[in-house]
Design a protein around this motif. Structure first.
Motif, mmCIF file in Angstrom:
data_model
loop_
_atom_site.group_PDB
_atom_site.id
_atom_site.type_symbol
_atom_site.label_atom_id
_atom_site.label_comp_id
_atom_site.label_asym_id
_atom_site.label_seq_id
_atom_site.Cartn_x
_atom_site.Cartn_y
_atom_site.Cartn_z
ATOM 1 N N UNK A 1 1.116 -0.785 0.554
ATOM 2 C CA UNK A 1 -0.094 0.234 0.388
ATOM 3 C C UNK A 1 0.814 1.019 -0.067
ATOM 4 N N UNK A 2 0.048 1.980 0.558
ATOM 5 C CA UNK A 2 0.750 3.725 0.305
ATOM 6 C C UNK A 2 1.643 4.020 1.761
ATOM 7 N N UNK A 3 1.413 3.060 2.797
ATOM 8 C CA UNK A 3 2.813 3.035 3.232
ATOM 9 C C UNK A 3 4.018 1.858 3.168
ATOM 10 N N UNK A 4 3.220 1.644 2.120
ATOM 11 C CA UNK A 4 4.787 0.262 2.373
ATOM 12 C C UNK A 4 5.453 1.178 0.796
ATOM 13 N N UNK A 5 4.909 2.064 0.521
ATOM 14 C CA UNK A 5 5.423 2.680 -1.065
ATOM 15 C C UNK A 5 6.511 3.819 -0.096
ATOM 16 N N UNK A 6 6.094 4.648 1.241
ATOM 17 C CA UNK A 6 6.762 5.383 1.728
ATOM 18 C C UNK A 6 8.089 4.600 2.522
ATOM 19 N N UNK A 7 7.825 3.600 2.750
ATOM 20 C CA UNK A 7 8.939 2.817 3.985
ATOM 21 C C UNK A 7 10.468 2.162 2.777
ATOM 22 N N UNK A 8 10.398 2.185 1.572
ATOM 23 C CA UNK A 8 10.896 1.179 0.420
ATOM 24 C C UNK A 8 11.065 2.423 -0.343
ATOM 25 N N UNK A 9 10.916 3.450 -0.580
ATOM 26 C CA UNK A 9 11.174 5.091 -1.855
ATOM 27 C C UNK A 9 11.077 5.975 -0.850
#
Length: 472
Positions: A253-261
């Motif tokens: 999700x968006x949180x994953x995107x923030x964490x890895x990129x």
């Protein structure tokens, strides 16, 4: 130093006759004397204090001739090559001393190999196809899933038995005929069940066991196992299972995107992945196009190329390969042993690539000459800056390490490639037309018999086995 004569012996082979005058030779003899006298013992003199004349009287006037010539040889040959105007390649030089004396100096001949004079076929207006590239969403999802896998975390499991795909932490010790064998013991070993990291039958027998269980498993070492005393033999391993862990994947999700990129939304991350895939495929298409043009240019070359150029390139390839092996914890000698091959076999496998690289470089240098292609000051400075950033050093240090003339040549050669592409007739296609020579059936793959003499024993597969699996 005087270049007495330049004589052509054969295609790309010349002989230079070089004269070193008596005065320069006598000075070199003195230098050789001062360098070596500390080790010379003459009765009546303290060690290292005997005069040059006394040493010559005892051992002969020629005692320091070889050392003196070695002191002068490099500079003399370099100056002679420069005066001759020959473009000499780095190769073994045959040396023949015509005459040598303290009074007259040295007259010697050295045979050198020169760069070939080649002729090119057509290099402007070449026809080639370039595959148009596009990105499917399945490719984006594949790369996204890979990111998800890389960011998985290990979570301990306590309410069930071990299963295939789990990571277990175990102690083990191996026994053959009831006796523990060297290298067959480990504590706190992490093992992914089903990975094939250990010998056949080992991992499967851990499945179904629970944390705290102590048990035995029976295995048979492979016939080609690295330790000869275990190859093909039955063994028993005592196991204690400490932990069971599973990979837990993060929510996408968006949180994953923030964490890895660097992106705030999953949509932006996917757009970036799509762009990177497109860039990657575009680069591959460009390289394929360039390779097609390279082959056409190389096929049109006329001229006899010295064997030494191929050998030099092969040596460089061997060094590069050895360096890559070293980064993986292996040396070339061990690799050759594991693959049951010799250095000659190894070089033979690289020969076609070396020939192509040598010919293409010569072709590009010829294009540089014919089209008067030059590197600008701005391009040279930009390349120095790029190298400085790449190596993490000051630009001035790069200039000290790399001659500007070599940078100029490399930049010009790169521009020659661009020149060929700019002047080619390129057709964009969805799929490349298969050429007649590409339709020939491929030769059957042959695999060298696995033979190792490794002495380290363990439940794991040997380094040799893993290396061969990777190569295959």
């Amino acid at each position: 130093m005087t270049l007495k004569e330049t004589k052509k012996l054969d295609v790309n082979r010349y002989q230079l006759e070089i004269v070193i005058d008596g005065e320069a030779f006598r000075e070199a003899i003195k230098s050789a004397y001062f360098k070596n006298r500390k080790d010379i013992v003459i009765p009546g003199f303290r060690k290292g204090k005997a005069p040059l004349s006394v040493i010559e009287a005892r051992y002969g006037k020629e005692v320091f001739f070889e050392d003196a010539l070695n002191l002068l040889y490099g500079d003399a040959v370099e100056a002679a090559i420069k005066e001759s105007g020959l473009n000499v390649i780095n190769d073994k030089m045959d040396v023949d001393v015509v005459s040598i004396s303290k009074e007259e100096g040295v007259d010697f001949k050295v045979s050198v190999t020169t760069y070939p004079e080649i002729e090119l076929g057509e290099y402007k207006g070449l026809k080639a196809e370039k595959v148009a590239v596009k990105v499917d969403m399945e490719e984006v999802e594949r790369d996204l899933n890979a990111m998800v896998e890389r960011n998985a975390r290990m979570v301990e499991v306590t309410d069930r038995a071990a299963a295939k795909g789990d990571a277990v932490v175990i102690d083990y010790e191996g026994f053959k005929d009831g006796v523990a064998f060297d290298g067959g013991k480990a504590e706190g070993q992490t093992l992914e069940l089903g990975s094939g990291s250990f010998i056949p039958g080992f991992e499967e027998q851990i499945e179904g066991k629970n944390i705290g269980d102590e048990f035995e498993i029976n295995v048979t070492f492979p016939e080609e196992y690295g330790a000869e005393d275990l190859a093909g033999k039955e063994a028993v391993f005592k196991i204690k299972l400490h932990e069971i862990k599973v990979r837990e994947l993060p929510a996408v999700d968006d949180e994953f995107a923030k964490d890895v990129s660097e992106f705030d939304t999953l949509s932006d991350l996917k757009a970036d992945l799509e762009k990177k895939i497109l860039d990657r495929k575009q680069k591959a298409s460009d390289e394929e196009l360039e390779n097609d043009l390279v082959k056409q240019i190389v096929d049109g070359i006329k001229g006899e190329i010295p064997e030494a150029m191929y050998e030099n390139r092969l040596d460089q390839q061997v060094q590069d390969f050895a360096y890559r092996l070293q980064m993986q914890g292996m040396n070339l000698e061990t690799y050759l042993k594991y693959t049951n091959s010799t250095i000659d076999d190894f070089k033979k496998s690289f020969r076609p690539q070396a020939e192509m690289q040598v010919k293409f470089r010569l072709a590009l240098e010829k294009i540089v000459e014919l089209e008067a292609i030059k590197a600008t000051d701005e391009e040279i400075e930009a390349e120095i800056k790029r190298m400085a950033e790449s190596y993490g050093m000051e630009a001035d240090k790069v200039k000290e390490m790399v001659p500007v003339s070599e940078l100029e040549k490399d930049i010009a050669v790169g521009k020659a490639i661009d020149f060929v592409k700019e002047n080619a007739v390129i057709t964009e296609v969805l799929e490349k037309t298969e050429k007649a020579e590409e339709k020939k059936p491929a030769a059957k793959k042959t695999t060298a018999k696995k033979t190792t003499t490794a002495k380290k024993t363990t439940a794991k597969k040997t380094t040799a086995e893993k290396s061969e699996e990777t190569a295959e």
